[in-house]
Design an enzyme around this catalytic site. Sequence first.
Site, PDB file in Angstrom:
ATOM      1  N   ASP A 232       6.561   4.385  -0.619  1.00  0.00           N
ATOM      2  CA  ASP A 232       7.414   4.175  -1.785  1.00  0.00           C
ATOM      3  C   ASP A 232       8.443   5.292  -1.903  1.00  0.00           C
ATOM      4  O   ASP A 232       9.588   5.056  -2.297  1.00  0.00           O
ATOM      5  CB  ASP A 232       6.569   4.110  -3.056  1.00  0.00           C
ATOM      6  CG  ASP A 232       5.524   3.004  -2.991  1.00  0.00           C
ATOM      7  OD1 ASP A 232       5.797   1.969  -2.354  1.00  0.00           O
ATOM      8  OD2 ASP A 232       4.437   3.180  -3.562  1.00  0.00           O
TER       9      ASP A 232
ATOM     10  N   ASP B 295       1.362  10.259  -6.322  1.00  0.00           N
ATOM     11  CA  ASP B 295       2.423   9.429  -5.766  1.00  0.00           C
ATOM     12  C   ASP B 295       3.811  10.026  -5.893  1.00  0.00           C
ATOM     13  O   ASP B 295       4.767   9.496  -5.347  1.00  0.00           O
ATOM     14  CB  ASP B 295       2.430   8.062  -6.466  1.00  0.00           C
ATOM     15  CG  ASP B 295       1.169   7.255  -6.175  1.00  0.00           C
ATOM     16  OD1 ASP B 295       0.455   7.615  -5.223  1.00  0.00           O
ATOM     17  OD2 ASP B 295       0.911   6.286  -6.905  1.00  0.00           O
TER      18      ASP B 295
ATOM     19  N   ARG C 290      -7.173  -7.469 -10.086  1.00  0.00           N
ATOM     20  CA  ARG C 290      -5.863  -7.783 -10.647  1.00  0.00           C
ATOM     21  C   ARG C 290      -5.680  -9.280 -10.931  1.00  0.00           C
ATOM     22  O   ARG C 290      -4.671  -9.669 -11.500  1.00  0.00           O
ATOM     23  CB  ARG C 290      -4.764  -7.289  -9.716  1.00  0.00           C
ATOM     24  CG  ARG C 290      -4.642  -8.096  -8.446  1.00  0.00           C
ATOM     25  CD  ARG C 290      -3.882  -7.411  -7.322  1.00  0.00           C
ATOM     26  NE  ARG C 290      -2.629  -6.786  -7.695  1.00  0.00           N
ATOM     27  CZ  ARG C 290      -1.916  -6.035  -6.852  1.00  0.00           C
ATOM     28  NH1 ARG C 290      -2.350  -5.829  -5.617  1.00  0.00           N
ATOM     29  NH2 ARG C 290      -0.781  -5.485  -7.236  1.00  0.00           N
TER      30      ARG C 290
ATOM     31  N   ALA D 272       5.829   4.523  16.561  1.00  0.00           N
ATOM     32  CA  ALA D 272       6.187   5.827  17.118  1.00  0.00           C
ATOM     33  C   ALA D 272       6.735   6.772  16.061  1.00  0.00           C
ATOM     34  O   ALA D 272       7.229   7.837  16.353  1.00  0.00           O
ATOM     35  CB  ALA D 272       7.212   5.666  18.236  1.00  0.00           C
TER      36      ALA D 272
ATOM     37  N   ALA E 272       3.664  -0.056  -6.327  1.00  0.00           N
ATOM     38  CA  ALA E 272       4.774   0.212  -5.419  1.00  0.00           C
ATOM     39  C   ALA E 272       6.114   0.290  -6.137  1.00  0.00           C
ATOM     40  O   ALA E 272       6.889   1.243  -5.961  1.00  0.00           O
ATOM     41  CB  ALA E 272       4.818  -0.862  -4.333  1.00  0.00           C
TER      42      ALA E 272
ATOM     43  N   TYR F 189      -9.275  -3.962  -5.485  1.00  0.00           N
ATOM     44  CA  TYR F 189      -8.362  -4.446  -6.520  1.00  0.00           C
ATOM     45  C   TYR F 189      -9.067  -5.383  -7.504  1.00  0.00           C
ATOM     46  O   TYR F 189      -9.882  -6.222  -7.109  1.00  0.00           O
ATOM     47  CB  TYR F 189      -7.196  -5.201  -5.884  1.00  0.00           C
ATOM     48  CG  TYR F 189      -6.247  -4.318  -5.108  1.00  0.00           C
ATOM     49  CD1 TYR F 189      -5.224  -3.634  -5.754  1.00  0.00           C
ATOM     50  CD2 TYR F 189      -6.381  -4.159  -3.729  1.00  0.00           C
ATOM     51  CE1 TYR F 189      -4.352  -2.828  -5.050  1.00  0.00           C
ATOM     52  CE2 TYR F 189      -5.506  -3.354  -3.015  1.00  0.00           C
ATOM     53  CZ  TYR F 189      -4.500  -2.693  -3.682  1.00  0.00           C
ATOM     54  OH  TYR F 189      -3.644  -1.885  -2.982  1.00  0.00           O
TER      55      TYR F 189
ATOM     56  N   ARG G  23       0.095  -7.136   1.581  1.00  0.00           N
ATOM     57  CA  ARG G  23      -1.253  -7.030   1.027  1.00  0.00           C
ATOM     58  C   ARG G  23      -2.019  -8.288   1.423  1.00  0.00           C
ATOM     59  O   ARG G  23      -1.977  -9.307   0.730  1.00  0.00           O
ATOM     60  CB  ARG G  23      -1.223  -6.895  -0.501  1.00  0.00           C
ATOM     61  CG  ARG G  23      -0.444  -5.704  -1.032  1.00  0.00           C
ATOM     62  CD  ARG G  23      -1.118  -4.383  -0.692  1.00  0.00           C
ATOM     63  NE  ARG G  23      -0.473  -3.266  -1.356  1.00  0.00           N
ATOM     64  CZ  ARG G  23       0.535  -2.568  -0.848  1.00  0.00           C
ATOM     65  NH1 ARG G  23       1.022  -2.889   0.349  1.00  0.00           N
ATOM     66  NH2 ARG G  23       1.063  -1.559  -1.524  1.00  0.00           N
TER      67      ARG G  23
ATOM     68  N   TYR H 225      -7.322  -0.873  -9.988  1.00  0.00           N
ATOM     69  CA  TYR H 225      -7.966  -0.780  -8.681  1.00  0.00           C
ATOM     70  C   TYR H 225      -8.692   0.558  -8.544  1.00  0.00           C
ATOM     71  O   TYR H 225      -8.366   1.534  -9.201  1.00  0.00           O
ATOM     72  CB  TYR H 225      -6.991  -1.019  -7.525  1.00  0.00           C
ATOM     73  CG  TYR H 225      -5.971   0.046  -7.215  1.00  0.00           C
ATOM     74  CD1 TYR H 225      -6.265   1.107  -6.363  1.00  0.00           C
ATOM     75  CD2 TYR H 225      -4.661  -0.054  -7.705  1.00  0.00           C
ATOM     76  CE1 TYR H 225      -5.303   2.051  -6.033  1.00  0.00           C
ATOM     77  CE2 TYR H 225      -3.700   0.874  -7.376  1.00  0.00           C
ATOM     78  CZ  TYR H 225      -4.030   1.929  -6.541  1.00  0.00           C
ATOM     79  OH  TYR H 225      -3.084   2.867  -6.213  1.00  0.00           O
TER      80      TYR H 225
ATOM     81  N   ASN I 134       6.389   3.207  -8.538  1.00  0.00           N
ATOM     82  CA  ASN I 134       6.506   4.440  -7.757  1.00  0.00           C
ATOM     83  C   ASN I 134       7.946   4.657  -7.296  1.00  0.00           C
ATOM     84  O   ASN I 134       8.472   5.777  -7.338  1.00  0.00           O
ATOM     85  CB  ASN I 134       5.588   4.394  -6.527  1.00  0.00           C
ATOM     86  CG  ASN I 134       4.130   4.618  -6.870  1.00  0.00           C
ATOM     87  OD1 ASN I 134       3.794   5.080  -7.949  1.00  0.00           O
ATOM     88  ND2 ASN I 134       3.256   4.278  -5.939  1.00  0.00           N
TER      89      ASN I 134
END
Length: 371
Positions: free
Chosen positions: A261, A297, A109, A231, A29, A107, A174, A84, A32
């Site tokens: 991101d 990404d 990690r 929404a 994240a 993952y 997460r 991952y 990115n």
Amino acid sequence: MGESMAVLLPDRAGPLESVENFRLSVGGAESNVAGALAALGVPSAWISRVGDDGFGRRLLGDLTARGVDVSAVAVDPHRPTGVYLKEVGGTTGDRHDLGPGRSRLHYHRRGSAAAGLSPELLDDPTAARLLAGARLLHLSGITAALSDDCLALLRALLAERRSDRLVSFDLNWRPALWRDRDLSVLPPLLDAADLLLLGADEAEAAFGTGEPHALRRLFPSPATVVVKDEARLVTAIGRDGTTVAEPALTVEVVEATGAGDAFAAGYLAGTVRGLDQRRRLRLGHLSAACALTTHGDQAELPPDSVVGALLDASPEAWAATRVSADGIVSPALPAAPTTAYASPTPRSAPVAPGGGAPDPRPAATPALGAP
């Protein structure tokens, strides 16, 4: 600042045991966001740790190629770079197949190099120089869940209030990371930020509500709380209660990964450029929309003249804007509504894994909370 990992992408849809080959990529994240900010013309650096391995070298090479400063990334000789794998659902009929349109991330990690981030980082001369010169520091809830040392680092950074530096914090929920950790440590971190980014669905799972004003009350300290609701409307609420809401663009989605991101990067770019709240939200939406129209990404935004026209568009023209891999069609563009801006190298939607075509139906941008 935060962890990035090597990503293994399957060559076909279906359960992992049926996959013959994987393609190597990278993801994370915070990195990115750094890469997307660089693409938006905002000088950025990524601070983290990687293993002394091929995956770590791939991460550093990819981010350097995107224009991100990685001079403060430490190479850990003992811990590996996190990894991952992505599992993509298909129509194989196997009882373990996730099914069309569904995916799952696996993952690996625990004990990674990035989990070794700690307050000792603040004594590193290169990291200290970057932090001292930063106008904005971007953090996320992922880092807080990696280890006690990572949590201590976030607390130290958030305790260092500086009038010349904003701190943004993206929840990036997460649940698997928090399974064995104390979730009560998270709200004080979020409330210590200047800018707080929340997905309504993530906030509902973590804190029991996704309603923007309820979240504003739950986190009273940040100057701005930004919430993306179900929404597909993003709402920014100031400390004084001032509220600005902006609908997402309609997009022909190719790949959803990285859109959250990209939204964060667009919003933060608008913040450091001094745009008003509505234009910040629109730049976030536009950045996310472009990310949705390509695999991977990162995505290229249209020329500044097109971006400017869309940021200044009337509500009606904004609502009528359509984004696809072939370009942008909008009444706000000079030759509109009969022509579209198209990238110099238009991206056609590739065939989905397993031979199926991507879903051509328009969807609003999922501005926050991407995988």
